[in-house]
Design a protein around this motif. Structure first.
Motif, short mmCIF file in Angstrom:
data_model
loop_
_atom_site.label_atom_id
_atom_site.label_comp_id
_atom_site.label_asym_id
_atom_site.label_seq_id
_atom_site.Cartn_x
_atom_site.Cartn_y
_atom_site.Cartn_z
N TYR A 181 -2.51 1.00 7.43
CA TYR A 181 -2.93 -0.20 7.11
C TYR A 181 -2.76 -0.15 5.60
N ARG A 182 -3.08 0.85 5.04
CA ARG A 182 -3.18 0.68 3.37
C ARG A 182 -1.65 0.93 3.11
N LEU A 190 1.00 -0.43 4.53
CA LEU A 190 1.65 -1.69 4.66
C LEU A 190 0.98 -2.97 3.80
N GLU A 191 -0.11 -2.56 3.40
CA GLU A 191 -1.09 -3.34 2.38
C GLU A 191 -0.47 -3.13 1.11
N ASP A 192 -0.18 -2.13 0.61
CA ASP A 192 0.41 -1.94 -0.74
C ASP A 192 1.93 -2.59 -0.93
N HIS A 213 1.57 -6.60 2.85
CA HIS A 213 0.85 -7.22 4.16
C HIS A 213 -0.41 -7.26 4.26
N ARG A 214 -1.14 -7.86 5.23
CA ARG A 214 -2.43 -8.28 5.27
C ARG A 214 -3.04 -7.80 6.55
N CYS A 215 -4.22 -7.39 7.05
CA CYS A 215 -4.76 -7.02 8.22
C CYS A 215 -5.51 -7.89 8.53
N THR A 216 -5.87 -8.27 10.00
CA THR A 216 -7.09 -8.78 10.59
C THR A 216 -8.25 -7.96 10.44
N VAL A 236 -2.34 -4.89 11.54
CA VAL A 236 -1.54 -5.73 10.19
C VAL A 236 -1.06 -6.83 10.98
N ARG A 237 -1.37 -8.24 10.26
CA ARG A 237 -0.77 -9.37 10.61
C ARG A 237 0.57 -9.31 11.31
N SER A 259 9.93 -6.34 8.70
CA SER A 259 8.95 -7.01 7.85
C SER A 259 9.68 -8.37 7.06
#
Ligand code: FAD
Length: 406
Positions: A173-174, A176-178, A181-184, A350-351, A362
């Motif tokens: 998650y981290r 992809l967030e970097d 991207h955003r997580c639910t 990840v959304r 992506s």
């Protein structure tokens, strides 16, 4: 030659790596644990329920219900079995569509994948945790504690938080967030249930075949039949995993077990009365002998409030009816669950709106792909989650290798 870095050597990552390598890419798999497929090796109670012949999008959940469809079309359950057969894995299919390796050993699935990676010339770096992925000159830089690698494309296949002992982490998650991207919100799915029933402790270790129903008040929320396992804290087993979503969807639910589903309540009542006449010498708490497992029968008799001091020969019609009702509706109020470390899957991730469902690339960062549990897709119990890992891994790996150079 196109270079592809696959981060995570689980079910999805290994499949992505094979798909990319067989299309001519130079593939490296980065795996933080000492060996690949560690979680895969414990799936299905060590037997690995590797797919389900009924796998279709309706068995999957997430913010975008249609998202898994293209991946499942590209590699469906039949295609998956054919793929594994080519790798040398023989399988057996149970009547409900669940598929297991013929060896009955999850390790066989890991072995054929490991050997296939070797056969395709995939570079596997174990004990190698990826800390960051950075965009660089139209490609990517992959940073671990000790090293830095470059790749034209990256496939993130880091899995989710479930099953911490076998490698569940939040690292994917981290990463992809970097990259934007955003997580639910994340929570545990397919998990054992806690119950306040005093019967749990005395039934620890007992297994039973039952029809399990989830109620909120009088409203039936879900039902499923199969094996239930009693534990010190509550209920476990395939049926409970399957019902855990419904049981945890609202507070104040109850799991009601029908332990004698082939008989109607009146038929069971008559059978118990017959038993009391034929074997009047039995202690009354053994009234269920021959119908359910002995320890379960004794606990059930007490739970139904059977008078234990009087002889079984004096069992009355109303008492037999009460016992029959108890066996058909053995109730366990749900008070919670066993948490993410014990769960089989992460609900959320990840959304998916950030990814193209046709390629799993992506939409925010071209050349970046994601697959498996790290995405906001979770399946029902019964082989559906591994099917998502195979299908999405195959789609991400083949898309990454097939995409034209920018
Ligand atoms: C006990 C248990 C039993 C299960 N049984 C079944 C079953 O029978 N059938 C079924 O369909 N599903 C089952 N599941 C669910 C299924 O195992 C998962 O949905 C599936 O493994 C997800 O695949 P994945 O490749 O996305 O993630 P994983 O299999 O978790 O693989 C991810 C890999 O990435 C590695 N990793 C993570 N972060 C990094 C990083 N930063 N750098 C390098 N490596 C990293 C991890 O170590 C891990 O090896 C079970 C799960 C559990 C916990």
């Amino acid at each position: 030659m196109l270079s592809i870095a696959v981060i995570g050597g689980g079910a999805a990552g290994m499949t992505a790596a094979l798909a990319a390598a067989s299309r001519g890419a130079a593939v490296s798999v980065f795996e933080r644990q000492a060996r690949v497929g560690r979680k895969l090796a414990v799936t299905g109670n060590g037997r690995c329920n590797l797919t389900n012949l009924h796998a279709s999008p309706e068995h999957y959940h997430g913010e975008e219900p249609g998202f898994p469809a293209p991946a499942l079309r590209r590699l469906d359950a039949a295609g998956t079995l054919e793929h594994f057969r080519r790798l040398g894995l023989l399988t057996v299919t149970e009547p409900d569509g669940r598929v297991y390796p013929l060896s009955d050993t999850a390790g066989s699935v890991v072995d054929v994948l490991r050997y296939a990676l070797e056969g395709e010339g995939v570079r596997v770096l174990t004990g190698c945790e990826v800390k960051r992925v950075r965009r660089e000159n139209g490609g990517f830089r992959i940073l671990t504690d000790a090293e830095s690698h470059s790749a034209d494309r990256v496939v993130v296949a880091c899995g989710g938080l479930a099953g911490e002992r076998f490698g569940g982490t939040g690292l994917g998650y981290r990463l992809l967030e970097d990259l934007g991207h955003r997580c639910t919100p994340l929570r545990q799915g397919l998990v054992q249930l806690r119950s306040s029933s005093p019967c749990c402790r005395s039934l620890k270790g007992v297994r039973a075949d039952a029809l399990a129903r989830v109620f909120r008040g009088d409203e039936l929320l879900a039902e499923a039949a199969g094996e239930v396992q009693f534990t010190e804290y509550g209920l476990s087993g395939p049926v409970i995993f399957e019902l855990s979503r419904a049981a945890l969807s609202v507070p104040g639910t109850l799991v009601s077990l029908d332990l004698v589903r082939d008989l109607k309540e009146e038929e069971l009542r008559d059978l118990l009365l017959e038993r009391s006449r034929r074997t009047p010498f039995l202690p009354p708490e053994d009234v269920f002998v021959g119908t359910v497992q002995n320890r379960l029968g004794r606990v059930l008799a007490r739970w139904a409030g059977l008078e234990l001091k009087k002889p079984l020969s004096e069992l009355t019609g109303p008492e037999a009816a009460r016992l029959a009702r108890a066996a058909k509706s053995f109730d366990f109020p749900v008070t919670g669950d066993m948490g993410m470390p014990n769960a089989q899957v992460t609900v959320g991730g990840v959304r998916t709106s950030g990814f193209d469902p046709e390629t799993l690339e992506s939409r925010l960062c071209p050349g970046l792909y994601a697959c498996g549990e790290v995405l906001d897709v979770d399946g029902d119990c019964g082989g559906y989650n591994l099917q998502w890992a195979w299908s999405s891994g195959f789609l991400a790996g083949s898309s990454a290798a097939e995409k034209e150079h920018a």
